[in-house]
Design a protein around this motif. Structure first.
Motif, short mmCIF file in Angstrom:
data_model
loop_
_atom_site.label_atom_id
_atom_site.label_comp_id
_atom_site.label_asym_id
_atom_site.label_seq_id
_atom_site.Cartn_x
_atom_site.Cartn_y
_atom_site.Cartn_z
N LYS A 211 0.82 -1.21 0.00
CA LYS A 211 0.00 0.00 0.00
C LYS A 211 0.86 1.26 0.00
O LYS A 211 0.58 2.23 0.72
CB LYS A 211 -0.95 0.00 1.20
CG LYS A 211 -2.03 -1.08 1.11
CD LYS A 211 -3.04 -0.97 2.25
CE LYS A 211 -4.15 -1.99 2.08
NZ LYS A 211 -5.17 -1.91 3.17
N GLU A 225 8.63 -0.37 9.67
CA GLU A 225 8.19 0.44 8.54
C GLU A 225 9.39 1.25 8.07
O GLU A 225 10.07 1.90 8.87
CB GLU A 225 7.05 1.37 8.93
CG GLU A 225 6.50 2.16 7.75
CD GLU A 225 5.29 3.00 8.12
OE1 GLU A 225 4.78 3.71 7.23
OE2 GLU A 225 4.86 2.95 9.29
N HIS A 259 -4.52 -7.61 2.73
CA HIS A 259 -3.91 -8.05 3.97
C HIS A 259 -2.39 -8.14 3.80
O HIS A 259 -1.90 -8.49 2.72
CB HIS A 259 -4.43 -9.43 4.40
CG HIS A 259 -5.92 -9.53 4.49
ND1 HIS A 259 -6.65 -8.96 5.51
CD2 HIS A 259 -6.83 -10.12 3.66
CE1 HIS A 259 -7.94 -9.20 5.32
NE2 HIS A 259 -8.07 -9.90 4.21
N ASP A 307 -2.38 -7.09 11.43
CA ASP A 307 -3.28 -5.95 11.46
C ASP A 307 -2.50 -4.74 11.96
O ASP A 307 -2.25 -4.60 13.16
CB ASP A 307 -4.48 -6.23 12.37
CG ASP A 307 -5.57 -5.17 12.24
OD1 ASP A 307 -5.22 -4.00 12.02
OD2 ASP A 307 -6.76 -5.53 12.36
N LEU A 308 -2.09 -3.87 11.03
CA LEU A 308 -1.21 -2.76 11.38
C LEU A 308 -1.92 -1.70 12.21
O LEU A 308 -1.28 -0.98 12.98
CB LEU A 308 -0.64 -2.13 10.11
CG LEU A 308 0.20 -3.06 9.23
CD1 LEU A 308 0.61 -2.35 7.95
CD2 LEU A 308 1.42 -3.55 9.98
N GLU A 309 -3.23 -1.57 12.07
CA GLU A 309 -3.97 -0.56 12.82
C GLU A 309 -4.20 -0.98 14.27
O GLU A 309 -3.97 -0.22 15.20
CB GLU A 309 -5.31 -0.27 12.13
CG GLU A 309 -5.16 0.38 10.76
CD GLU A 309 -6.50 0.69 10.14
OE1 GLU A 309 -7.54 0.39 10.78
OE2 GLU A 309 -6.52 1.24 9.02
N LYS A 310 -4.62 -2.21 14.46
CA LYS A 310 -4.90 -2.70 15.81
C LYS A 310 -3.66 -3.30 16.48
O LYS A 310 -3.70 -3.60 17.67
CB LYS A 310 -6.01 -3.75 15.77
CG LYS A 310 -7.34 -3.22 15.27
CD LYS A 310 -8.39 -4.32 15.28
CE LYS A 310 -9.74 -3.80 14.79
NZ LYS A 310 -10.77 -4.88 14.79
N GLU A 311 -2.59 -3.44 15.72
CA GLU A 311 -1.37 -4.08 16.22
C GLU A 311 -1.70 -5.45 16.81
O GLU A 311 -1.36 -5.78 17.95
CB GLU A 311 -0.66 -3.19 17.24
CG GLU A 311 -0.14 -1.89 16.64
CD GLU A 311 0.76 -1.13 17.58
OE1 GLU A 311 0.87 -1.54 18.76
OE2 GLU A 311 1.35 -0.13 17.15
#
Length: 398
Positions: A211, A225, A259, A307-311
């Protein structure tokens, strides 16, 4: 019988939209008008299974390919690959280290080539200058004290990962990211750059553009990252990923842009101990040393969604009917139901960069198919793969 060369152009163009790459080549061999239509490339070849790029024929210098869909070999004359060592593949483009340790990005089906900047850190990691002049001469058997033997070793050792941010066929302004094994650092460049921009960091296992951002996975499954720019840096994402199962190799997978997956590959080593006499410059023996030349055997895989947002991470017990293809290449995802013979919920794998010093006895034969649901291994390629060139998955992208 009708003259095939006089058939109307429009229906012939439509026919090419239903053909695979190899069928398009056969189509173009019928007659001159058909060859002209095939070269127009009005339609892209239909999707197909990845190919495996294998070793080079020493006599003809043609490169050996294995077509998964047809289950047959092809020998293709590619001047850009002669004597080169393939260190990776991304979007169907090959990263080739030349005999003089120069790095090229090559599309094997169009012949388009990018000359990448001189490789950094060679003198740091392996005691060799960045510039290598002179002709490369193949010598047999290898002498560990000769320049030729050293250059051949550098072809294998220098780069363990190489990926692209975008497909060069679709985007002219793309990033190339490499991981230089000797210095344990990454570097990136754009098509018109003359030098690499260095990303300081410790060893990594894999890097991917997901992304629009680069991510790298390192030891203990630490996920980073990668921020590009004049002062690039790697920012550690909270080490919650460490809880995942560890493995000998790790791969990051872009799963249809929806994903980010972490695939862990567990291996066991098969050792072949060669005892040899170490000699000084006068040829006298100073003692003995053990040279370990090993092969590996993959035992199982584990797949996790990150899940990068929720870690959070979630283990996957299947692949939703799809198949993965992993190795030295940028991981490939395919819908198994679209390809006859492709096994659903399976991981197709080849030897990867952790096997770079395998002896020819074992070769690069750690290839197979792992069924994620049934926890079962199968074979997909039976021939011996010599240690002269690492097998690499290639998704044709003409």
């Amino acid at each position: 019988m009708a003259n095939w060369s006089e058939l109307p152009q429009d229906p012939l163009e439509l026919i090419t939209s239903y053909l695979s790459l190899t069928d398009v080549n056969r189509f173009s061999a019928v007659c001159q008008p058909w060859r002209f239509i095939a070269k127009m490339k009005r339609y892209a070849p239909v999707p197909q299974l990845p190919w495996v790029i294998l070793t080079e024929d020493r006599e003809t210098q043609k490169r050996k390919f294995f077509n998964m869909s047809e289950q047959r070999h092809y020998y293709i004359d590619l001047p850009e690959l002669r004597g080169g060592y393939c260190v990776g593949c991304s979007f169907g483009w090959l990263f080739i280290v030349s005999p003089n340790i120069e790095l090229y990005l090559v599309n094997p089906f169009t012949g388009v080539r990018y000359c990448l900047p001189p490789l950094p850190f060679l003198n740091e990691g392996f005691g060799l200058d960045n510039s290598l002049d002179g002709e490369f001469v193949d010598e047999e058997p290898y002498d560990e004290h000769s320049t030729t033997w050293y250059l051949k070793l550098l072809q294998k050792l220098t780069i363990s990962r190489a990926v692209l941010s975008h497909d060069p066929n679709k985007c002219e302004d793309f990033f190339t990211m490499i991981y230089v094994r000797g210095s344990c650092r990454m570097a990136f460049c754009r098509p018109k750059d003359n030098i690499w921009t260095i990303v300081p960091h410790s060893p990594i296992n894999d890097v991917i553009c997901y992304k629009g951002n680069f991510y790298a996975v390192a030891a203990y499954n630490n996920l980073y990252e990668v921020h590009l720019g004049p002062d690039p840096e790697m920012r550690l994402i909270d080490p919650w990923v460490q809880e995942c199962i560890t493995g000998e190799s790790r791969y990051l997978v872009d799963y249809f842009g929806k994903h980010l997956l972490l695939v862990c590959r567990n291996k066991v080593k098969c050792r072949d101990d060669d005892t040899a006499k170490e000699q000084d410059e006068d040829g006298d023996s100073d003692g003995e040393f053990i040279r370990y030349r090993h092969g590996t055997r993959t035992t199982f895989f584990a797949v996790f969604e990150l899940d990068l947002e929720k870690e959070e991470w979630h283990r996957w017990n299947d692949l939703g009917g799809n198949a993965l293809f992993v190795g030295t290449n940028r991981a490939i995802v395919g819908c198994a139901s679209k390809f006859p013979g492709c096994k659903a919920d399976c991981i197709y794998f080849t030897s990867d960069s952790t096997d770079f010093l395998a002896s020819n006895k074992y070769g690069y034969n750690d290839v197979g198919v792992y069924n994620l649901i049934e926890d079962r291994m199968e074979a997909f390629y039976e021939d011996h793969i010599p240690n002269t060139s690492m097998p690499t998955w290639l998704l044709p992208n003409p």
